[in-house]
Motif scaffolding. Structure first.
Motif, mmCIF file in Angstrom:
data_model
loop_
_atom_site.group_PDB
_atom_site.id
_atom_site.type_symbol
_atom_site.label_atom_id
_atom_site.label_comp_id
_atom_site.label_asym_id
_atom_site.label_seq_id
_atom_site.Cartn_x
_atom_site.Cartn_y
_atom_site.Cartn_z
ATOM 1 N N MET A 1 -6.840 7.943 4.365
ATOM 2 C CA MET A 1 -6.468 6.623 3.855
ATOM 3 C C MET A 1 -5.359 6.710 2.814
ATOM 4 O O MET A 1 -4.543 5.798 2.693
ATOM 5 N N ASN A 2 -5.325 7.806 2.082
ATOM 6 C CA ASN A 2 -4.263 7.991 1.093
ATOM 7 C C ASN A 2 -2.885 8.152 1.742
ATOM 8 O O ASN A 2 -1.859 8.004 1.074
ATOM 9 N N ILE B 1 -2.814 -1.540 5.898
ATOM 10 C CA ILE B 1 -3.946 -1.525 6.828
ATOM 11 C C ILE B 1 -3.471 -2.025 8.184
ATOM 12 O O ILE B 1 -3.051 -3.177 8.324
ATOM 13 N N ASP B 2 -3.489 -1.133 9.172
ATOM 14 C CA ASP B 2 -3.072 -1.527 10.517
ATOM 15 C C ASP B 2 -4.011 -0.883 11.532
ATOM 16 O O ASP B 2 -4.964 -0.180 11.187
ATOM 17 N N GLU B 3 -3.737 -1.120 12.801
ATOM 18 C CA GLU B 3 -4.623 -0.639 13.855
ATOM 19 C C GLU B 3 -4.639 0.891 13.917
ATOM 20 O O GLU B 3 -5.661 1.497 14.274
ATOM 21 N N GLU B 4 -3.530 1.515 13.558
ATOM 22 C CA GLU B 4 -3.490 2.972 13.563
ATOM 23 C C GLU B 4 -4.485 3.544 12.567
ATOM 24 O O GLU B 4 -5.138 4.566 12.820
ATOM 25 N N LEU B 5 -4.650 2.885 11.421
ATOM 26 C CA LEU B 5 -5.628 3.324 10.427
ATOM 27 C C LEU B 5 -7.036 3.271 11.016
ATOM 28 O O LEU B 5 -7.820 4.230 10.862
ATOM 29 N N ILE C 1 -19.033 0.830 13.417
ATOM 30 C CA ILE C 1 -18.642 0.854 12.007
ATOM 31 C C ILE C 1 -17.217 0.345 11.821
ATOM 32 O O ILE C 1 -16.941 -0.455 10.921
ATOM 33 N N THR C 2 -16.292 0.790 12.664
ATOM 34 C CA THR C 2 -14.897 0.343 12.515
ATOM 35 C C THR C 2 -14.766 -1.144 12.842
ATOM 36 O O THR C 2 -13.971 -1.848 12.203
ATOM 37 N N ASP C 3 -15.539 -1.635 13.800
ATOM 38 C CA ASP C 3 -15.511 -3.081 14.104
ATOM 39 C C ASP C 3 -16.025 -3.896 12.920
ATOM 40 O O ASP C 3 -15.461 -4.943 12.576
ATOM 41 N N GLU C 4 -17.125 -3.425 12.312
ATOM 42 C CA GLU C 4 -17.661 -4.117 11.136
ATOM 43 C C GLU C 4 -16.658 -4.085 9.985
ATOM 44 O O GLU C 4 -16.522 -5.055 9.231
ATOM 45 N N LEU C 5 -15.951 -2.980 9.852
ATOM 46 C CA LEU C 5 -14.954 -2.858 8.792
ATOM 47 C C LEU C 5 -13.801 -3.830 9.012
ATOM 48 O O LEU C 5 -13.316 -4.463 8.058
ATOM 49 N N ARG C 6 -13.369 -3.965 10.249
ATOM 50 C CA ARG C 6 -12.319 -4.944 10.566
ATOM 51 C C ARG C 6 -12.736 -6.346 10.116
ATOM 52 O O ARG C 6 -11.953 -7.089 9.520
ATOM 53 N N LYS C 7 -13.997 -6.715 10.427
ATOM 54 C CA LYS C 7 -14.490 -8.042 10.071
ATOM 55 C C LYS C 7 -14.492 -8.247 8.558
ATOM 56 O O LYS C 7 -14.042 -9.283 8.053
ATOM 57 N N LYS C 8 -14.999 -7.254 7.824
ATOM 58 C CA LYS C 8 -15.079 -7.375 6.367
ATOM 59 C C LYS C 8 -13.691 -7.496 5.746
ATOM 60 O O LYS C 8 -13.461 -8.287 4.828
ATOM 61 N N ILE C 9 -12.760 -6.692 6.229
ATOM 62 C CA ILE C 9 -11.401 -6.707 5.683
ATOM 63 C C ILE C 9 -10.730 -8.056 5.948
ATOM 64 O O ILE C 9 -10.046 -8.619 5.084
ATOM 65 N N LYS C 10 -10.968 -8.594 7.148
ATOM 66 C CA LYS C 10 -10.391 -9.895 7.486
ATOM 67 C C LYS C 10 -11.013 -11.010 6.639
ATOM 68 O O LYS C 10 -10.315 -11.883 6.119
ATOM 69 N N GLU C 11 -12.357 -10.948 6.480
ATOM 70 C CA GLU C 11 -13.053 -11.982 5.707
ATOM 71 C C GLU C 11 -12.612 -11.990 4.248
ATOM 72 O O GLU C 11 -12.459 -13.050 3.637
ATOM 73 N N LYS C 12 -12.395 -10.798 3.674
ATOM 74 C CA LYS C 12 -12.077 -10.696 2.255
ATOM 75 C C LYS C 12 -10.574 -10.661 1.981
ATOM 76 O O LYS C 12 -10.149 -10.626 0.827
ATOM 77 N N ILE D 1 -8.457 -8.208 2.472
ATOM 78 C CA ILE D 1 -8.061 -6.928 1.856
ATOM 79 C C ILE D 1 -6.802 -6.398 2.534
ATOM 80 O O ILE D 1 -6.706 -6.358 3.762
ATOM 81 N N THR D 2 -5.832 -5.996 1.721
ATOM 82 C CA THR D 2 -4.583 -5.438 2.261
ATOM 83 C C THR D 2 -4.301 -4.032 1.750
ATOM 84 O O THR D 2 -3.418 -3.348 2.270
ATOM 85 N N ASP D 3 -5.023 -3.589 0.733
ATOM 86 C CA ASP D 3 -4.793 -2.279 0.117
ATOM 87 C C ASP D 3 -5.728 -1.244 0.743
ATOM 88 O O ASP D 3 -6.963 -1.359 0.642
ATOM 89 N N PRO D 4 -5.202 -0.197 1.406
ATOM 90 C CA PRO D 4 -6.060 0.821 2.032
ATOM 91 C C PRO D 4 -7.003 1.508 1.052
ATOM 92 O O PRO D 4 -8.080 1.967 1.448
ATOM 93 N N SER D 5 -6.638 1.569 -0.228
ATOM 94 C CA SER D 5 -7.490 2.252 -1.206
ATOM 95 C C SER D 5 -8.794 1.501 -1.455
ATOM 96 O O SER D 5 -9.731 2.060 -2.038
ATOM 97 N N LEU D 6 -8.873 0.232 -1.030
ATOM 98 C CA LEU D 6 -10.087 -0.563 -1.229
ATOM 99 C C LEU D 6 -11.049 -0.484 -0.048
ATOM 100 O O LEU D 6 -12.151 -1.040 -0.093
ATOM 101 N N ILE D 7 -10.621 0.219 1.001
ATOM 102 C CA ILE D 7 -11.428 0.260 2.222
ATOM 103 C C ILE D 7 -12.707 1.070 2.042
ATOM 104 O O ILE D 7 -13.764 0.728 2.576
ATOM 105 N N LEU D 8 -12.627 2.152 1.258
ATOM 106 C CA LEU D 8 -13.762 3.069 1.162
ATOM 107 C C LEU D 8 -15.019 2.372 0.647
ATOM 108 O O LEU D 8 -16.122 2.643 1.125
ATOM 109 N N ASP D 9 -14.869 1.468 -0.314
ATOM 110 C CA ASP D 9 -16.032 0.745 -0.834
ATOM 111 C C ASP D 9 -16.672 -0.120 0.254
ATOM 112 O O ASP D 9 -17.906 -0.223 0.340
ATOM 113 N N GLU D 10 -15.846 -0.740 1.085
ATOM 114 C CA GLU D 10 -16.375 -1.562 2.169
ATOM 115 C C GLU D 10 -17.074 -0.688 3.210
ATOM 116 O O GLU D 10 -18.138 -1.055 3.731
#
Length: 406
Positions: A26-27, A32-36, A57-68, A70-79
């Protein structure tokens, strides 16, 4: 050592293999794109999370990122951490309210079944419960003798018969002894063979009928012991046992010695089985009750994953005192030649030469131990291009799989 520290230390290799690799990946992204998501899914699969669970897990992560938003990859780990924690939540406690209650323990040879029984007995006794063991795995050579050793270590009684005896008869004798002695918990070592599911089911059904007849309405747990080091094979074992008999929970052993602890995720999601205990060491108190929150925190404790211990950066000698340190005077300072900085092209060529040598040795089935330190350095090099980072991860997986196979 606290419970969290035990779990954190026991998950060191799994943490490096999953959250450490994910953090590094992620660093390398600025958006945040589909390649990530594709790389994340790949890393999860490589971490023995399994294809179906990795996709979930990746599908759930997509949903959470879209709902919130989120655009910064560094915030993904908490989700990601929250998704894993929610996935692992379940009934992870033993239900032993009746007196006596019964725990049947099953598992193939070599997974740590007998050791688990001994550690569980010691743990329950430390909680103030009286425990009795039944040596009902009567067909495996030396199984009873091994269980006797653990009975002595845990200081609990054991009921046994001769090798080849009827397992149900041993269970009957153990129940009778438990009633007579007023024991709280009966733990029975039972069959662990998968070569003939019908025989396994018939044997466990006979044991079940004995328990129903002698202890109607008692609380009963059937725990399947799995070796985490076998990775996806552990999931396959769980699936086979689940189809042959009822399982109320999983004991996942040897987590401290393997990077494959990610199997806990598909066991829970794909099979619907709760992990009730994890083994994180060799000591008698290293069988830990499973806690979804503590496990997730330890798995994503990236500060621990990246820290370098003092033992890794120093020798055993005492540090020099201030008086013992001498600095040459300026006129006697030696001239240290400065190395020419390496160009990107030179670094790329050096990387390619290393990869070619490593792959050549792997193809020839030669020992590659001496190349591992450099492979780990390339793994930690954040300047590598993304395709090269992926290549390094695949090479590491190949080398570690071969090492485990040996």
């Amino acid at each position: 050592m606290s419970l969290f520290e035990k779990i954190r230390d026991g998950l060191k290799k799994t943490r490096e293999n999953i959250s450490g690799q994910i953090t590094q990946m992620m660093n390398s992204f600025t958006k945040i794109d589909e390649e990530l998501f594709e790389e994340l899914e790949e890393l999860l699969v490589m971490g023995d999370v399994g294809v179906d669970t990795s996709v979930y897990i990746t599908d759930e992560l997509r949903k959470k990122i879209k709902e919130k938003g989120i655009t910064d990859p560094s915030l993904i780990l908490d989700e990601l951490k929250e998704i894993v924690r929610e996935l692992l939540l379940g009934d992870d406690t033993l239900h032993l309210s009746t007196k006596p209650s019964v725990i049947l323990v099953i598992g193939v040879n070599g997974v740590g079944k007998t050791t688990t029984i001994g550690k569980l007995a010691a743990q329950l006794k430390a909680q103030g419960k009286s425990v009795i063991l039944g040596a009902a795995d009567t067909f495996r050579a030396a199984a009873t003798q091994q269980l006797e050793v653990w009975a002595q270590r845990a200081d609990v009684p054991i009921i046994k018969q001769g090798e080849g005896a009827d397992p149900a008869a041993v269970v009957f004798d153990t129940i009778s002894a438990a009633k007579a002695r007023g024991c709280d918990v009966i733990i029975c070592d039972t069959a662990g063979r998968l070569h003939n599911k019908k025989n396994l089911m018939d044997e466990l059904s006979k044991i079940s009928r004995i328990i129903d007849r002698e202890l109607p309405g008692c609380d009963r747990e059937t725990l399947l012991v799995l070796d985490a080091a076998t990775g996806q094979n552990a999931v396959n074992q769980a699936r086979e046992f689940q189809s042959a008999t009822g399982i109320t929970g999983i004991v996942l052993t040897k987590l401290d010695g393997t990077p494959k602890g990610g199997v806990v995720l598909p066991i829970k999601r794909d099979l619907g089985l709760s992990v009730k205990f994890i083994g994180v060491g060799e000591q008698i108190d290293d069988l830990q009750p499973f806690d979804a929150a503590a496990f997730t925190d330890a798995l994503f404790d990236t500060d621990s994953a990246q820290e370098i211990t003092a033992a890794e950066i120093s020798d055993e000698s005492e540090p020099l005192t201030e008086q013992e340190i001498t600095v040459p005077s300026e006129e006697h300072q030696p001239e240290i030649p400065q190395a020419e900085p390496e160009s990107p092209e030179e670094k790329k060529a050096r990387f390619r030469a290393f990869v070619n040598e490593l792959m050549g040795r792997l193809d020839r089935k030669e020992n590659v131990q001496e190349l591992l330190p450099e492979l780990y350095r390339w793994r930690d090099d954040r300047e590598l291009e993304r395709d090269d980072q992926r290549l390094v991860r695949n090479l590491l997986l190949n080398v570690e799989s071969r090492t485990a196979g040996n």
